[in-house]
Design an enzyme around this catalytic site. Structure first.
Site, PDB file in Angstrom:
ATOM      1  N   GLU A 149      -5.584   9.520  -0.044  1.00 54.91           N
ATOM      2  CA  GLU A 149      -5.859   8.100   0.203  1.00 54.91           C
ATOM      3  C   GLU A 149      -7.009   7.564  -0.661  1.00 54.91           C
ATOM      4  O   GLU A 149      -6.883   6.504  -1.266  1.00 54.91           O
ATOM      5  CB  GLU A 149      -6.187   7.874   1.689  1.00 54.91           C
ATOM      6  CG  GLU A 149      -4.998   7.978   2.622  1.00 54.91           C
ATOM      7  CD  GLU A 149      -4.095   6.752   2.606  1.00 54.91           C
ATOM      8  OE1 GLU A 149      -4.308   5.837   1.777  1.00 54.91           O
ATOM      9  OE2 GLU A 149      -3.163   6.716   3.410  1.00 54.91           O
TER      10      GLU A 149
ATOM     11  N   HIS B 186       0.834  -1.203   0.000  1.00 60.33           N
ATOM     12  CA  HIS B 186       0.000   0.000   0.000  1.00 60.33           C
ATOM     13  C   HIS B 186       0.869   1.253   0.000  1.00 60.33           C
ATOM     14  O   HIS B 186       0.632   2.198  -0.764  1.00 60.33           O
ATOM     15  CB  HIS B 186      -0.921   0.013   1.221  1.00 60.33           C
ATOM     16  CG  HIS B 186      -1.540   1.359   1.468  1.00 60.33           C
ATOM     17  ND1 HIS B 186      -2.587   1.849   0.737  1.00 60.33           N
ATOM     18  CD2 HIS B 186      -1.215   2.329   2.363  1.00 60.33           C
ATOM     19  CE1 HIS B 186      -2.903   3.058   1.160  1.00 60.33           C
ATOM     20  NE2 HIS B 186      -2.092   3.373   2.150  1.00 60.33           N
TER      21      HIS B 186
ATOM     22  N   SER C  85      -3.994   0.515  -4.503  1.00 61.14           N
ATOM     23  CA  SER C  85      -3.434  -0.720  -3.946  1.00 61.14           C
ATOM     24  C   SER C  85      -4.502  -1.735  -3.556  1.00 61.14           C
ATOM     25  O   SER C  85      -4.161  -2.791  -3.015  1.00 61.14           O
ATOM     26  CB  SER C  85      -2.579  -0.389  -2.716  1.00 61.14           C
ATOM     27  OG  SER C  85      -3.348   0.260  -1.712  1.00 61.14           O
TER      28      SER C  85
ATOM     29  N   HIS D 195       1.328   5.000  -2.638  1.00 60.07           N
ATOM     30  CA  HIS D 195       1.650   6.397  -2.340  1.00 60.07           C
ATOM     31  C   HIS D 195       2.774   7.013  -3.166  1.00 60.07           C
ATOM     32  O   HIS D 195       2.699   8.194  -3.516  1.00 60.07           O
ATOM     33  CB  HIS D 195       2.004   6.537  -0.858  1.00 60.07           C
ATOM     34  CG  HIS D 195       0.822   6.662   0.043  1.00 60.07           C
ATOM     35  ND1 HIS D 195       0.092   7.820   0.166  1.00 60.07           N
ATOM     36  CD2 HIS D 195       0.224   5.755   0.858  1.00 60.07           C
ATOM     37  CE1 HIS D 195      -0.894   7.635   1.033  1.00 60.07           C
ATOM     38  NE2 HIS D 195      -0.838   6.381   1.462  1.00 60.07           N
TER      39      HIS D 195
END
Length: 266
Positions: A167, A122, A186, A127
């Protein structure tokens, strides 16, 4: 954000290198292979461009030292391994210093489809692509700097702006809704759900509005029932120049919206 993790953090050696087992590297390989087609179909252009710039390995878990070298040359950011869950204060502090905290473990096969807490897949696959873009990197740093001015009771309010954008944000490209956020990039199941191509039902979509976002509660352990859509990415970047703590106080004065989900008790 600082609740107990089900996983144990992996510790770098004296050279900043983390040893991952063959099975852990295989999990990374299989996660990447499964997610790339969905990313090509559903993720927004800035994410896809950033993913190409990162040139992540497909057969093994990347090392934070290598990621930092790439990001450092692009936006001055670096990636630092941390335990799975850290407190908001530390999180904001690291962002303010252009340091992205990355949980050092990778999920087990048991949690292959869905994991409730952030793992290295993730953190890195999700990111780092947006952190290659100076505009998104600047927004993340602005969130961190605002957090340094916040009191602990403000943290859960401020983090919602990060949650519903970096996010789990959406945007619109060519009239189509595309995913922007790392939590979507993700997630093999939430990514199609977020853009309205899930197996059943569709999420609620609302227009990007800073105050509305700050007033919107969320849960971390479910697919989001509600997303905010950026019609123009410049609206997000402009938020970096706002007095975000003034926005937080204005949101607090108006209070939270009613949740769009059931509580954990059901």
């Amino acid at each position: 954000m600082s609740k107990k993790s089900a996983y144990e953090a992996k510790t770098p050696d004296d050279f900043g290198h983390i040893h991952y087992t063959e099975e852990e590297n295989a999990v990374w390989r299989d996660l990447v292979a499964r997610q790339l087609p969905a990313v090509a179909r559903h993720m927004a252009a800035p994410y896809r461009a950033g993913l190409a710039k990162m040139a992540l390995p497909r057969d093994r878990v990347p090392q934070c030292t290598d990621l930092s070298a790439t990001l450092g040359g692009l936006t001055g950011w670096r990636v630092e391994p941390v335990p799975a869950l850290i407190g908001f204060g530390k999180f904001f502090g690291m962002l303010s210093e252009r340091t992205f905290p990355a949980a050092s473990f990778i999920r087990s096969r048991k949690d292959f489809d869905y994991i409730k807490e952030p793992d290295i897949f993730h953190e890195v696959f999700g990111h780092t692509p947006l952190l290659t873009d100076p505009r998104f990197a600047g927004f993340s740093q602005a969130i961190g700097k605002a957090g340094l001015k916040a009191e602990p009771e403000d943290y859960s309010w401020l983090i919602r702006l990060y949650w519903f954008t970096i996010e789990f944000g959406l945007t619109r490209e060519g009239g189509q809704v595309k995913a922007l956020g790392s939590g979507l990039a993700s997630s093999p199941t939430e990514l199609p759900w977020s853009v309205g191509e899930g197996a059943s039902g569709k999420p609620i979509l609302r227009s990007f509005d800073v105050t509305d976002i700050l007033r919107t509660p969320y849960r971390i352990d479910i697919h989001q029932p509600l997303y905010f859509v950026l019609e123009d990415l410049d609206d997000l970047f402009a938020a970096a120049d706002r007095d975000l703590m003034a926005d937080v106080k204005a949101a607090q004065a108006r209070g939270l919206f009613a949740p769009t989900y059931e509580d954990e008790a059901g």
